[in-house]
Design a protein around this motif. Structure first.
Motif, mmCIF file in Angstrom:
data_model
loop_
_atom_site.group_PDB
_atom_site.id
_atom_site.type_symbol
_atom_site.label_atom_id
_atom_site.label_comp_id
_atom_site.label_asym_id
_atom_site.label_seq_id
_atom_site.Cartn_x
_atom_site.Cartn_y
_atom_site.Cartn_z
ATOM 1 N N THR A 46 0.816 -1.221 0.000
ATOM 2 C CA THR A 46 0.000 0.000 0.000
ATOM 3 C C THR A 46 0.847 1.267 0.000
ATOM 4 O OG1 THR A 46 -0.092 0.139 2.408
ATOM 5 C CG2 THR A 46 -1.812 -1.159 1.319
ATOM 6 N N GLY A 47 2.113 1.138 0.314
ATOM 7 C CA GLY A 47 2.983 2.300 0.374
ATOM 8 C C GLY A 47 3.134 2.882 1.765
ATOM 9 N N GLU A 48 2.390 2.331 2.731
ATOM 10 C CA GLU A 48 2.537 2.808 4.103
ATOM 11 C C GLU A 48 3.915 2.432 4.618
ATOM 12 O OE1 GLU A 48 -0.922 2.294 6.802
ATOM 13 O OE2 GLU A 48 -1.710 1.178 5.079
ATOM 14 N N LEU A 49 4.451 3.258 5.478
ATOM 15 C CA LEU A 49 5.805 3.035 5.995
ATOM 16 C C LEU A 49 5.765 2.230 7.287
ATOM 17 C CD1 LEU A 49 7.334 6.538 5.207
ATOM 18 C CD2 LEU A 49 7.316 4.485 3.797
ATOM 19 N N THR A 50 5.366 0.973 7.146
ATOM 20 C CA THR A 50 5.315 0.062 8.291
ATOM 21 C C THR A 50 6.107 -1.192 7.969
ATOM 22 O OG1 THR A 50 3.347 -1.093 7.493
ATOM 23 C CG2 THR A 50 2.981 0.872 8.880
ATOM 24 N N HIS A 109 12.408 -11.122 13.233
ATOM 25 C CA HIS A 109 13.290 -12.050 13.943
ATOM 26 C C HIS A 109 14.666 -12.214 13.291
ATOM 27 C CE1 HIS A 109 9.309 -13.096 15.455
ATOM 28 N NE2 HIS A 109 9.942 -13.453 16.565
ATOM 29 N N LYS A 110 14.671 -12.466 11.997
ATOM 30 C CA LYS A 110 15.921 -12.801 11.328
ATOM 31 C C LYS A 110 16.682 -11.568 10.832
ATOM 32 C CE LYS A 110 17.393 -16.658 8.590
ATOM 33 N NZ LYS A 110 17.038 -17.664 7.635
ATOM 34 N N HIS A 111 15.958 -10.607 10.322
ATOM 35 C CA HIS A 111 16.602 -9.407 9.753
ATOM 36 C C HIS A 111 16.108 -8.162 10.486
ATOM 37 C CE1 HIS A 111 18.118 -11.907 6.540
ATOM 38 N NE2 HIS A 111 16.877 -12.340 6.312
ATOM 39 N N ARG A 112 16.134 -8.233 11.786
ATOM 40 C CA ARG A 112 15.647 -7.138 12.626
ATOM 41 C C ARG A 112 16.401 -5.845 12.361
ATOM 42 N NH1 ARG A 112 11.353 -5.174 14.155
ATOM 43 N NH2 ARG A 112 11.687 -3.536 15.637
ATOM 44 N N ASP A 113 17.686 -5.950 12.082
ATOM 45 C CA ASP A 113 18.483 -4.745 11.818
ATOM 46 C C ASP A 113 17.945 -3.968 10.627
ATOM 47 O OD1 ASP A 113 19.343 -6.961 10.194
ATOM 48 O OD2 ASP A 113 21.141 -5.806 9.650
ATOM 49 N N LEU A 114 17.519 -4.673 9.587
ATOM 50 C CA LEU A 114 16.966 -3.989 8.409
ATOM 51 C C LEU A 114 15.615 -3.345 8.738
ATOM 52 C CD1 LEU A 114 17.822 -6.516 5.557
ATOM 53 C CD2 LEU A 114 19.017 -4.400 6.163
ATOM 54 N N ALA A 115 14.811 -4.038 9.530
ATOM 55 C CA ALA A 115 13.527 -3.472 9.947
ATOM 56 C C ALA A 115 13.747 -2.205 10.761
ATOM 57 C CB ALA A 115 12.728 -4.498 10.742
ATOM 58 N N GLU A 116 14.723 -2.222 11.669
ATOM 59 C CA GLU A 116 14.999 -1.048 12.500
ATOM 60 C C GLU A 116 15.555 0.102 11.668
ATOM 61 O OE1 GLU A 116 17.483 -2.631 15.578
ATOM 62 O OE2 GLU A 116 15.786 -3.515 16.657
ATOM 63 N N GLN A 117 16.409 -0.219 10.699
ATOM 64 C CA GLN A 117 16.929 0.828 9.810
ATOM 65 C C GLN A 117 15.780 1.481 9.032
ATOM 66 O OE1 GLN A 117 19.849 -0.907 7.207
ATOM 67 N NE2 GLN A 117 21.266 -1.394 8.881
ATOM 68 N N PHE A 118 14.885 0.634 8.529
ATOM 69 C CA PHE A 118 13.739 1.134 7.786
ATOM 70 C C PHE A 118 12.874 2.041 8.671
ATOM 71 C CE2 PHE A 118 9.192 0.562 6.793
ATOM 72 C CZ PHE A 118 9.158 1.189 5.562
ATOM 73 N N GLN A 119 12.601 1.603 9.886
ATOM 74 C CA GLN A 119 11.777 2.391 10.801
ATOM 75 C C GLN A 119 12.439 3.730 11.120
ATOM 76 O OE1 GLN A 119 11.370 -0.666 13.816
ATOM 77 N NE2 GLN A 119 9.193 -0.962 13.283
ATOM 78 N N ALA A 120 13.749 3.728 11.285
ATOM 79 C CA ALA A 120 14.469 4.980 11.568
ATOM 80 C C ALA A 120 14.371 5.937 10.373
ATOM 81 C CB ALA A 120 15.928 4.683 11.903
ATOM 82 N N ARG A 121 14.544 5.400 9.170
ATOM 83 C CA ARG A 121 14.440 6.240 7.974
ATOM 84 C C ARG A 121 13.007 6.758 7.801
ATOM 85 N NH1 ARG A 121 16.817 2.773 3.189
ATOM 86 N NH2 ARG A 121 16.275 4.637 1.980
ATOM 87 N N ALA A 122 12.041 5.924 8.128
ATOM 88 C CA ALA A 122 10.638 6.331 8.007
ATOM 89 C C ALA A 122 10.320 7.441 9.010
ATOM 90 C CB ALA A 122 9.716 5.130 8.215
ATOM 91 N N ARG A 123 10.841 7.307 10.228
ATOM 92 C CA ARG A 123 10.620 8.360 11.242
ATOM 93 C C ARG A 123 11.226 9.682 10.788
ATOM 94 N NH1 ARG A 123 11.326 4.204 14.892
ATOM 95 N NH2 ARG A 123 13.556 4.574 15.049
ATOM 96 N N ALA A 124 12.363 9.609 10.110
ATOM 97 C CA ALA A 124 12.998 10.830 9.614
ATOM 98 C C ALA A 124 12.109 11.537 8.592
ATOM 99 C CB ALA A 124 14.358 10.499 8.996
ATOM 100 N N LEU A 125 11.257 10.769 7.926
ATOM 101 C CA LEU A 125 10.314 11.355 6.968
ATOM 102 C C LEU A 125 9.022 11.802 7.640
ATOM 103 C CD1 LEU A 125 10.520 8.850 3.967
ATOM 104 C CD2 LEU A 125 11.395 11.188 4.045
ATOM 105 N N ALA A 126 8.973 11.741 8.940
ATOM 106 C CA ALA A 126 7.771 12.075 9.725
ATOM 107 C C ALA A 126 6.656 11.072 9.472
ATOM 108 C CB ALA A 126 7.311 13.495 9.454
#
Length: 141
Positions: A28-32, A49-66
């Motif tokens: 859908t394009g949502e940043l989740t 579980h397996k690639h948590r680092d990538l999920a956290e990086q994504f969440q940090a970048r998404a937060r930077a976009l508000a």
């Protein structure tokens, strides 16, 4: 890491980039994280579980976009502009309606006054007889 794991990580990174750029292919394009998994075409548990680092990086970048991708932010801005324009149109319409109601009342009152004046004139003219000829020139009967 195995080639499959590297391929999965590459897919997740590419999906994250697409989501953050606002060009999703499968989601859908949502940043989740859920949409990131859908976009990468991987199971969500791989991200949590397996690639948590990538999920956290994504969440940090998404937060930077508000929290909104550029297209979503643009759409929200456009929605806000349209809501403002709609509010202005509603206010103008309400003002026009008030004027219309006022003019309707004025026309009604003027119409009633005209009817009264016409009736009074007709009553007054009802007592007036037409003079076909002056009295000195009337023929004798």
């Amino acid at each position: 890491m195995t080639a499959a794991a590297d391929s999965t990580r590459d897919a997740i990174r590419a999906a994250a980039d697409r989501l953050l750029e606002g060009t999703p292919l499968r989601s859908t394009g949502e940043l989740t994280v859920v949409q990131l998994a859908a976009e990468a075409d991987v199971k969500r548990w791989l991200l949590t579980h397996k690639h948590r680092d990538l999920a956290e990086q994504f969440q940090a970048r998404a937060r930077a976009l508000a929290g909104d991708s550029p297209p979503v932010a643009e759409l929200k801005k456009r929605i806000s502009e349209l809501e403002d324009a709609n509010a202005r149109l509603k206010a103008a319409d309400a003002e026009r309606q008030e004027l219309t109601d006022f003019y309707t009342q004025v026309i009604n009152e003027l119409s009633t006054a005209l009817d009264r004046a016409t009736a009074e004139r007709d009553d007054l003219l009802g007592n007036v007889r037409s003079i076909s000829q002056a009295p000195s020139r009337r023929p004798a009967h």
